[in-house]
Design a protein around this motif. Structure first.
Motif: not given
Length: 127
Positions: A10, A36, A38-39, A54-60
């Motif tokens: 990531g 951060t 990816d799916a 989740d940060y602004k729709g992105t998994p962390q």
């Protein structure tokens, strides 16, 4: 903690590899890196019971260790943790902790391979 090792890749969102992470003004006594993801990488972690933020729709996900985390470059040569910055692409080797009914399974960082450094200077960044 399992001795089986897993890998994920990531982009570094937060890096605490030189000094222990500070939370609310106090040391956590842990080194850490938050990636951060990816799916596909997120799905692999979730399959192991690891909870993601989740940060602004992105998994962390944060990976931590009480010990210095071994750091190598793309050629697997040791490198200084001081050069790793926000936005660098990292591959983390981790082990899974015991499951918690509240927090899921914690991933503990064993080593990090830097795949690409983000060379920010003082004039760049999110500001």
């Amino acid at each position: 903690m399992s001795k089986e090792r897993f890998y994920t890749t990531g982009v570094a969102a937060f890096v605490n590899l030189v000094e222990h992470e500070i939370y609310e003004g106090k040391s956590t006594n842990n080194y850490s890196v938050k990636l951060t993801l990816d799916a596909e990488e997120a799905a692999k972690l979730e399959a192991h019971g690891v909870m993601l933020s989740d940060y602004k729709g992105t998994p962390q996900r944060k990976f931590k260790s009480q010990y210095n985390i071994r750091l190598v470059d793309i050629d697997k040569k040791p490198m200084s943790p001081a050069v790793v910055t926000y936005g660098s692409t990292l591959r983390v080797m981790y082990e899974l902790g015991k499951p918690s009914p509240v927090y899921g399974v914690s991933p503990y960082a064993v080593a990090i391979q830097v795949l690409a450094l983000n060379d920010l200077d003082d004039q760049e960044g999110e500001f």
